[in-house]
Design a protein around this motif. Structure first.
Motif, PDB file in Angstrom:
ATOM      1  N   ASP A  89      21.942  43.400  41.176  1.00 59.16           N
ATOM      2  CA  ASP A  89      23.344  43.284  40.749  1.00 59.16           C
ATOM      3  C   ASP A  89      24.262  44.172  41.585  1.00 59.16           C
ATOM      4  OD1 ASP A  89      22.668  41.423  38.847  1.00 59.16           O
ATOM      5  OD2 ASP A  89      22.675  42.840  37.174  1.00 59.16           O
ATOM      6  N   ASN A  90      23.813  45.396  41.894  1.00 54.19           N
ATOM      7  CA  ASN A  90      24.629  46.281  42.746  1.00 54.19           C
ATOM      8  C   ASN A  90      24.772  45.709  44.146  1.00 54.19           C
ATOM      9  OD1 ASN A  90      25.207  48.195  40.819  1.00 54.19           O
ATOM     10  ND2 ASN A  90      23.517  49.527  41.373  1.00 54.19           N
ATOM     11  N   LEU A  91      23.677  45.162  44.677  1.00 52.33           N
ATOM     12  CA  LEU A  91      23.731  44.524  45.996  1.00 52.33           C
ATOM     13  C   LEU A  91      24.719  43.363  45.972  1.00 52.33           C
ATOM     14  CD1 LEU A  91      22.734  44.004  48.903  1.00 52.33           C
ATOM     15  CD2 LEU A  91      20.786  42.754  47.916  1.00 52.33           C
ATOM     16  N   ILE A  92      24.662  42.562  44.923  1.00 52.62           N
ATOM     17  CA  ILE A  92      25.574  41.414  44.799  1.00 52.62           C
ATOM     18  C   ILE A  92      27.017  41.899  44.709  1.00 52.62           C
ATOM     19  CG2 ILE A  92      26.308  39.612  43.174  1.00 52.62           C
ATOM     20  CD1 ILE A  92      23.415  38.790  42.992  1.00 52.62           C
ATOM     21  N   GLN A  93      27.268  42.972  43.980  1.00 54.48           N
ATOM     22  CA  GLN A  93      28.637  43.498  43.863  1.00 54.48           C
ATOM     23  C   GLN A  93      29.150  43.965  45.224  1.00 54.48           C
ATOM     24  OE1 GLN A  93      30.765  43.593  40.979  1.00 54.48           O
ATOM     25  NE2 GLN A  93      32.186  43.899  42.671  1.00 54.48           N
ATOM     26  N   ILE A  94      28.306  44.636  45.984  1.00 55.06           N
ATOM     27  CA  ILE A  94      28.701  45.109  47.319  1.00 55.06           C
ATOM     28  C   ILE A  94      29.023  43.920  48.217  1.00 55.06           C
ATOM     29  CG2 ILE A  94      27.805  46.204  49.431  1.00 55.06           C
ATOM     30  CD1 ILE A  94      26.252  48.134  47.481  1.00 55.06           C
ATOM     31  N   ILE A  95      28.174  42.899  48.168  1.00 52.27           N
ATOM     32  CA  ILE A  95      28.392  41.703  48.988  1.00 52.27           C
ATOM     33  C   ILE A  95      29.652  40.975  48.541  1.00 52.27           C
ATOM     34  CG2 ILE A  95      27.455  39.404  49.482  1.00 52.27           C
ATOM     35  CD1 ILE A  95      24.676  40.796  49.524  1.00 52.27           C
ATOM     36  N   GLN A 154      35.317  39.433  49.322  1.00 53.07           N
ATOM     37  CA  GLN A 154      36.719  39.535  48.894  1.00 53.07           C
ATOM     38  C   GLN A 154      37.584  40.166  49.981  1.00 53.07           C
ATOM     39  OE1 GLN A 154      37.287  37.408  46.033  1.00 53.07           O
ATOM     40  NE2 GLN A 154      38.759  39.007  45.746  1.00 53.07           N
ATOM     41  N   LYS A 155      37.016  41.146  50.692  1.00 53.36           N
ATOM     42  CA  LYS A 155      37.755  41.802  51.771  1.00 53.36           C
ATOM     43  C   LYS A 155      38.106  40.789  52.862  1.00 53.36           C
ATOM     44  CE  LYS A 155      37.495  45.635  54.995  1.00 53.36           C
ATOM     45  NZ  LYS A 155      36.618  46.372  55.856  1.00 53.36           N
ATOM     46  N   ASN A 159      32.983  32.677  38.276  1.00 52.99           N
ATOM     47  CA  ASN A 159      32.640  31.818  37.140  1.00 52.99           C
ATOM     48  C   ASN A 159      31.548  32.426  36.267  1.00 52.99           C
ATOM     49  OD1 ASN A 159      34.521  29.860  37.733  1.00 52.99           O
ATOM     50  ND2 ASN A 159      33.090  28.547  38.826  1.00 52.99           N
ATOM     51  N   LYS A 160      30.634  33.163  36.879  1.00 57.23           N
ATOM     52  CA  LYS A 160      29.566  33.827  36.115  1.00 57.23           C
ATOM     53  C   LYS A 160      30.085  35.075  35.411  1.00 57.23           C
ATOM     54  CE  LYS A 160      25.601  32.460  38.925  1.00 57.23           C
ATOM     55  NZ  LYS A 160      24.532  32.937  39.813  1.00 57.23           N
ATOM     56  N   GLY A 161      31.289  35.500  35.743  1.00 56.08           N
ATOM     57  CA  GLY A 161      31.844  36.707  35.142  1.00 56.08           C
ATOM     58  C   GLY A 161      31.287  37.973  35.747  1.00 56.08           C
ATOM     59  N   ASN A 162      30.594  37.823  36.890  1.00 53.40           N
ATOM     60  CA  ASN A 162      29.964  38.990  37.518  1.00 53.40           C
ATOM     61  C   ASN A 162      30.966  39.873  38.239  1.00 53.40           C
ATOM     62  OD1 ASN A 162      27.547  37.986  36.663  1.00 53.40           O
ATOM     63  ND2 ASN A 162      26.910  37.209  38.636  1.00 53.40           N
ATOM     64  N   CYS A 163      31.898  39.257  38.932  1.00 48.67           N
ATOM     65  CA  CYS A 163      32.779  40.006  39.818  1.00 48.67           C
ATOM     66  C   CYS A 163      34.159  39.368  39.776  1.00 48.67           C
ATOM     67  CB  CYS A 163      32.277  39.936  41.261  1.00 48.67           C
ATOM     68  SG  CYS A 163      30.512  40.204  41.477  1.00 48.67           S
ATOM     69  N   HIS A 164      35.168  40.182  39.946  1.00 52.18           N
ATOM     70  CA  HIS A 164      36.508  39.612  40.063  1.00 52.18           C
ATOM     71  C   HIS A 164      37.474  40.642  40.640  1.00 52.18           C
ATOM     72  CE1 HIS A 164      39.809  36.926  39.463  1.00 52.18           C
ATOM     73  NE2 HIS A 164      40.449  37.814  38.761  1.00 52.18           N
ATOM     74  N   LYS A 165      38.263  40.165  41.564  1.00 48.98           N
ATOM     75  CA  LYS A 165      39.346  40.977  42.125  1.00 48.98           C
ATOM     76  C   LYS A 165      40.444  40.037  42.543  1.00 48.98           C
ATOM     77  CE  LYS A 165      37.269  45.101  44.088  1.00 48.98           C
ATOM     78  NZ  LYS A 165      36.851  45.737  45.311  1.00 48.98           N
ATOM     79  N   LYS A 166      41.672  40.429  42.270  1.00 47.52           N
ATOM     80  CA  LYS A 166      42.820  39.614  42.655  1.00 47.52           C
ATOM     81  C   LYS A 166      43.157  39.892  44.109  1.00 47.52           C
ATOM     82  CE  LYS A 166      46.554  40.479  40.327  1.00 47.52           C
ATOM     83  NZ  LYS A 166      47.670  40.544  39.408  1.00 47.52           N
ATOM     84  N   ASP A 167      43.376  38.816  44.879  1.00 47.10           N
ATOM     85  CA  ASP A 167      43.695  38.945  46.305  1.00 47.10           C
ATOM     86  C   ASP A 167      45.162  39.281  46.557  1.00 47.10           C
ATOM     87  OD1 ASP A 167      41.229  38.418  47.356  1.00 47.10           O
ATOM     88  OD2 ASP A 167      41.584  36.297  47.655  1.00 47.10           O
ATOM     89  N   ILE A 168      46.036  38.719  45.725  1.00 45.63           N
ATOM     90  CA  ILE A 168      47.469  38.761  46.009  1.00 45.63           C
ATOM     91  C   ILE A 168      48.195  39.365  44.821  1.00 45.63           C
ATOM     92  CG2 ILE A 168      49.492  37.331  46.525  1.00 45.63           C
ATOM     93  CD1 ILE A 168      47.540  35.254  47.697  1.00 45.63           C
TER      94      ILE A 168
END
Length: 197
Positions: free
Chosen positions: A54-60, A65-66, A112-121
């Motif tokens: 999960d940590n690896l997935i978050q980093i990726i 997102q970057k 969609n899985k609710g794992n990660c989210h960040k707004k781009d704009i």
């Protein structure tokens, strides 16, 4: 001599291998063992360097997102004429799509899985973009519509082919090389669909 360079290389190898599996091959559910096998390392090293899958997935995800954020910076912070910066955004998006065909699909699947989210704009950036779209409409360069429709059209024309890549390749009976060639030719096609002149 320190072991730090070797540690950094191994950590980077694991991360790049996982990105290749997710973004290039579309294997979003690759297990820790599959990532380790592909990287040629022991599975325990993934937990050693990243503590968990999960940590690896978050980093990726954060790195994906970057990439997306850097693309949107072209539109948000450029002083170029509107059509030129849209052209640069399209070119950058198509280039990313050719290098990482499943990047956008990966981001959407993780959200969609609710794992990660960040707004781009940010909201003020979006309002500025909408004003620029409206100004282009007033000049007659773009068909009149709600500015959000222009943005949706642009994103759809860019992302949809990559999002359904395997389906299109199968149904249109084309291989990877042909699909990439078609994607690489889309910049002018998209610009001509978005702009009147």
């Amino acid at each position: 001599m320190s072991n730090q360079p070797k540690k950094d290389q191994t950590q980077e190898l694991i991360k790049e291998t996982a990105k290749n599996l997710f973004f290039v091959k579309g294997k979003f559910d690759a297990t820790t063992q599959e990532i380790a096998d592909e990287a040629g390392v022991n599975r325990t090293l993934i937990n050693y360097y990243f503590r968990s899958r999960d940590n690896l997935i978050q980093i990726i995800f954060d790195e994906a997102q970057k990439v997306e954020h850097e693309k949107s910076e072209i539109i948000m912070n450029s002083d170029l004429p509107f059509k030129e910066k849209i052209g640069q955004f399209i070119e950058g998006s198509l280039s990313t799509s050719l290098q990482n065909p499943y990047l956008e699909t990966y981001i959407v699947s993780q959200i969609n899985k609710g794992n990660c989210h960040k707004k781009d704009i940010e909201e003020d950036e979006l309002k500025k973009l909408y004003k620029e779209v409206e100004a282009e409409m007033e000049l007659g360069n773009i068909e009149k519509m709600a500015p959000i429709q222009f943005v949706l059209n642009m994103i759809s024309l860019l992302v949809f082919p990559s999002a359904v890549r395997p389906l299109l390749m199968e149904n249109l009976m084309i291989d990877e090389v042909e699909f990439d060639r078609i994607i690489s030719e889309r910049k002018d096609i998209i610009l001509n669909m978005l702009f009147k002149n």
